[in-house]
Design an enzyme around this catalytic site. Structure first.
Site, short mmCIF file in Angstrom:
data_model
loop_
_atom_site.label_atom_id
_atom_site.label_comp_id
_atom_site.label_asym_id
_atom_site.label_seq_id
_atom_site.Cartn_x
_atom_site.Cartn_y
_atom_site.Cartn_z
N LYS A 46 0.82 -1.22 0.00
CA LYS A 46 0.00 0.00 0.00
C LYS A 46 0.85 1.27 0.00
O LYS A 46 0.32 2.36 -0.10
CB LYS A 46 -0.93 0.02 1.22
CG LYS A 46 -2.13 -0.88 1.08
CD LYS A 46 -3.09 -0.59 2.21
CE LYS A 46 -4.38 -1.33 2.04
NZ LYS A 46 -5.36 -0.99 3.09
N SER A 133 -8.79 7.30 5.55
CA SER A 133 -7.38 7.69 5.61
C SER A 133 -6.91 8.25 4.27
O SER A 133 -6.14 9.21 4.23
CB SER A 133 -6.52 6.50 6.01
OG SER A 133 -6.81 6.08 7.32
#
Length: 168
Positions: A46, A133
């Site tokens: 990620k 986020s």
């Protein structure tokens, strides 16, 4: 009478960064379980903005008021991490219907890998349901105010990261 097995919930994520929505879910879980372990994943796939150690520290700071919450970083398969901490519940958050398909697949895979662990889905309060986020990082990257979405230490860390030239 046999002694009950403690219910240990594991809430994994990258927490890049932790948001008020995450904190809301942890508060709900802390009231339901004897112990909640927050697993902050390295997740190099990620490509997190903040380094693992800093994310762990920010999560610990944000959740310090909960006596039954422990925050640990991990770099292994989630199934291994859950077993290593004695988890009996895998906690996942759902903000919207769009989260469900991915989370449903993950629950099935985790049921295969760690059949002794149940997955439980919780939703944050409505005032936090739109916070992610990813959106917080983007707002911070573009110089926006994220103070209503994250704890003040997280807002400061994001501001410092972008001020010091983090990759965009």
């Amino acid at each position: 009478m046999p002694r009950a097995i403690p219910r240990i919930a594991v809430y994994p994520g990258t927490f890049d960064p932790i948001t008020n929505g995450h904190i809301d879910l942890v508060a709900r879980a802390a009231a339901l379980f004897e112990k909640v372990v927050i697993g902050v994943a390295e997740s190099s796939a990620k490509r997190p903005l903040l380094p693992l150690a800093q994310r762990v520290e920010l999560v610990q700071d944000a959740l310090a008021r909960h006596d039954n919450v422990e925050v640990l970083g991990f770099e292994t398969l989630l199934a291994y991490f859950v077993r290593s901490v004695g988890g009996t519940i895998l906690l996942r958050g759902l903000r919207a219907v769009s989260d469900f398909e991915y989370e449903f697949q993950m629950a099935g895979m985790n049921r295969h890998l760690i059949p002794e662990v149940e997955t439980l889905f919780l939703t944050p309060g409505e005032k936090h349901s739109f916070i992610s986020s990813t959106l917080v990082r983007e707002i911070a990257r573009l110089g926006g105010d994220v103070s209503s979405f994250v704890p003040s230490a997280v807002a400061a860390a994001l501001q410092a990261t972008w001020k010091h030239g983090a990759a965009s």
